[in-house]
Write an enzyme that holds these catalytic residues in place. Structure first.
Site, PDB file in Angstrom:
ATOM      1  N   ASP A   1       3.333  -1.524   4.736  1.00 51.32           N
ATOM      2  CA  ASP A   1       2.066  -2.020   5.252  1.00 51.32           C
ATOM      3  C   ASP A   1       1.165  -2.362   4.074  1.00 51.32           C
ATOM      4  O   ASP A   1       1.154  -1.639   3.073  1.00 51.32           O
ATOM      5  CB  ASP A   1       1.370  -0.990   6.148  1.00 51.32           C
ATOM      6  N   SER A   2       0.426  -3.451   4.204  1.00 55.18           N
ATOM      7  CA  SER A   2      -0.466  -3.880   3.128  1.00 55.18           C
ATOM      8  C   SER A   2      -1.856  -4.160   3.671  1.00 55.18           C
ATOM      9  O   SER A   2      -2.017  -4.713   4.765  1.00 55.18           O
ATOM     10  CB  SER A   2       0.066  -5.154   2.454  1.00 55.18           C
TER      11      SER A   2
END
Length: 215
Positions: free
Chosen positions: A82-83
């Protein structure tokens, strides 16, 4: 050993393929808002790590719960990612709408932010979870100051709507990035250095997962 990417991101898949992997892609379908809401005032690194972990766990449940001999009982590693972008004191994800993307760029043009990527890895042996670990990577991104015409064209392309922070480094958005301080691959979506370290923590060497010789 099978390498499973718990993400539908074509950019992450491209990074891994360029680095010698041939991942299986299984989309988690995790409700990211619900995961974030379950945390109490999380630090940025904690938030992206929790989201990555939730995705990896969901894919593990999906694969093992399928009772398929070639999926559920296989030896594999599952990687969730996840970013998010930390800028102006706020954590931001995908803009989703053109209006949000336009506001995002108006607030970050000419400034710097930190792109945080969380990774979670689950090792599965004989259909059982044997090891798991997680970590984060942060990279400073220095944004340029695009003209209004450039921003309008970029938003019209649709590219910034579905990517963390509303920009890419390896696509059209790269024209508007002045530079980075840190890991290039992490900004694209999956940090090769961090992934290598986390795989080592669960007893897997990246060289054993290469599917083609170095060119």
């Amino acid at each position: 050993m099978r390498f499973v990417l718990a993400s539908q991101s074509p950019a992450r898949l491209g990074v891994l393929r360029s680095a010698g992997f041939d991942p299986s892609v299984v989309v988690s379908g995790v409700d990211e808002d619900a995961v974030a809401a379950s945390l109490t005032d999380p630090a940025p690194a904690e938030l992206v790590r929790a989201l990555a972990t939730a995705k990896a766990e969901k894919v593990f449940e999906t694969l093992v719960g399928s009772h398929s001999d070639h999926v559920g009982s296989a030896d594999m590693v599952i990687v969730g990612c996840d970013s998010m972008l930390s800028i102006n004191g706020e954590m931001v994800g995908k803009p989703i709408t053109p209006e949000a993307a336009r506001e995002r760029w108006a607030s970050m043009a000419g400034k710097s932010g930190e792109l945080l990527t969380g990774h979670a890895i689950i090792r599965v042996e004989n259909g059982e979870k044997t090891k798991e670990t997680s970590g984060t990577e942060g990279t400073i991104v220095r944004f340029g100051t695009p003209s209004q015409e450039e921003i309008d064209a970029y938003i019209a392309s649709g590219e910034p709507l579905q990517v963390a922070g509303g920009f890419t480094l390896d696509g059209l958005g790269g024209w508007f990035i002045e530079g980075i301080d840190g890991d290039f691959s992490s900004v694209i979506g999956i940090s090769l250095p961090l992934t290598r370290r986390l795989l080592a923590e669960v007893g897997v060497s990246v060289v054993d997962l290469w599917t083609r010789p170095a060119s």
